[in-house]
Enzyme design. Structure first.
Site, PDB file in Angstrom:
ATOM      1  CB  ILE A  15      -0.830  -0.097   1.153  1.00 55.06           C
ATOM      2  CG1 ILE A  15      -1.809  -1.248   0.938  1.00 55.06           C
ATOM      3  CG2 ILE A  15      -1.882   1.378   1.134  1.00 55.06           C
ATOM      4  CD1 ILE A  15      -2.804  -1.763   2.211  1.00 55.06           C
ATOM      5  CG  HIS A  37       9.654   1.301   1.035  1.00 55.20           C
ATOM      6  ND1 HIS A  37      11.084   0.813   1.222  1.00 55.20           N
ATOM      7  CD2 HIS A  37       8.838   0.219   1.516  1.00 55.20           C
ATOM      8  CE1 HIS A  37      10.940  -0.265   1.799  1.00 55.20           C
ATOM      9  NE2 HIS A  37       9.706  -0.677   2.057  1.00 55.20           N
ATOM     10  CG  PHE A  79       2.027 -10.892  -9.179  1.00 52.59           C
ATOM     11  CD1 PHE A  79       3.029 -10.665  -8.363  1.00 52.59           C
ATOM     12  CD2 PHE A  79       1.218  -9.845  -9.670  1.00 52.59           C
ATOM     13  CE1 PHE A  79       3.133  -9.026  -7.921  1.00 52.59           C
ATOM     14  CE2 PHE A  79       1.533  -8.539  -9.283  1.00 52.59           C
ATOM     15  CZ  PHE A  79       2.563  -8.287  -8.530  1.00 52.59           C
TER      16      PHE A  79
HETATM   17  N1  INI Z   1       5.848  -4.962   2.688  1.00 53.88           N
HETATM   18  C1  INI Z   1       4.635  -5.323   2.199  1.00 53.88           C
HETATM   19  O1  INI Z   1       4.208  -6.570   2.031  1.00 53.88           O
HETATM   20  N2  INI Z   1       3.548  -4.208   1.916  1.00 53.88           N
HETATM   21  C2  INI Z   1       4.029  -2.875   2.155  1.00 53.88           C
HETATM   22  O2  INI Z   1       2.973  -2.087   2.044  1.00 53.88           O
HETATM   23  C3  INI Z   1       5.307  -2.457   2.701  1.00 53.88           C
HETATM   24  N3  INI Z   1       5.435  -1.156   2.878  1.00 53.88           N
HETATM   25  O3  INI Z   1       4.610  -0.393   2.634  1.00 53.88           O
HETATM   26  O4  INI Z   1       6.645  -0.798   3.123  1.00 53.88           O
HETATM   27  C4  INI Z   1       6.136  -3.677   2.914  1.00 53.88           C
HETATM   28  N4  INI Z   1       7.300  -3.468   3.077  1.00 53.88           N
HETATM   29  C5  INI Z   1       8.431  -4.336   3.790  1.00 53.88           C
HETATM   30  C6  INI Z   1       9.178  -5.064   2.690  1.00 53.88           C
HETATM   31  O5  INI Z   1       8.203  -5.872   2.060  1.00 53.88           O
HETATM   32  C7  INI Z   1      10.178  -5.809   3.266  1.00 53.88           C
HETATM   33  O6  INI Z   1       9.656  -6.851   4.188  1.00 53.88           O
HETATM   34  C8  INI Z   1      11.212  -4.964   4.215  1.00 53.88           C
HETATM   35  O7  INI Z   1      11.832  -4.066   3.316  1.00 53.88           O
HETATM   36  C9  INI Z   1      12.265  -6.022   4.638  1.00 53.88           C
HETATM   37  O8  INI Z   1      13.175  -6.574   3.141  1.00 53.88           O
END
Ligand code: INI
Length: 154
Positions: A82, A88, A113
């Site tokens: 989201i 990011h 997916f």
């Molecule tokens: N991971 C998600 O699955 N959804 C998200 O919205 C999200 N945001 O918003 O940051 C998210 N971040 C974490 C990422 O997937 C990794 O777990 C993290 O960066 C560690 O590698």
């Protein structure tokens, strides 16, 4: 001309569902939709393994490991990314999509997916069993179809 299309008939073999814990309340609904769809097509509960990863970024590594193991006829990846205030989001979405695609291409096993990529939580809930359906259900049906299509091409 011969036409090939995967049917929605009960497939033999094990299915893996890999789900991210980030936005778990939403992802849990995707998992429910995927499990219900598999079971509707008589995939036994014992033939489904459910694995959790921290976030969508981690889905590809585990999906590829599972697909490579040849223990599964398909690997279903579920997550919800989201949009926040930074870019990011773009990196996580791209990594998940590219990695999931690669996992399937490198192993020859269908890797689905089922990652929601949304601007708002509201959009995500709508696609996780709300007014816009359930992406988990959709990808589980696509998994069954792909398993049955690839069997015809074997
Ligand atoms: N991971 C998600 O699955 N959804 C998200 O919205 C999200 N945001 O918003 O940051 C998210 N971040 C974490 C990422 O997937 C990794 O777990 C993290 O960066 C560690 O590698």
């Amino acid at each position: 001309m011969s036409t090939f299309e995967g049917s929605l008939t009960t497939p033999q073999g094990r299915f893996a569902i890999v789900a991210s814990k980030f936005n778990l309340e939403i992802v849990a609904r995707l998992v429910g939709g995927a499990k219900d769809a598999l079971q509707k097509y008589r995939v036994a509960e014992e033939a489904i393994d459910l694995l959790f990863v921290p976030g969508a970024f981690e889905l590809p590594l585990v999906a590829r490991r599972l697909a490579n193991s040849k223990k599964y006829v398909a690997v279903i990846c579920l997550g919800a990314v989201i949009h926040g205030d930074t870019d990011h989001y773009d990196y996580v979405c791209k990594a998940a999509a590219d990695g999931i695609l690669q996992a399937g291409l490198m192993t020859g096993v269908p890797v689905l997916f089922g990652v929601l990529t949304c601007d708002t939580e509201e959009q995500a809930y709508a696609r996780a069993g709300g007014k816009d359906g359930n992406k988990g259900t959709d990808v589980a049906l696509a998994a069954i179809e792909m398993v049955n299509l690839l069997r015809q091409l074997a």
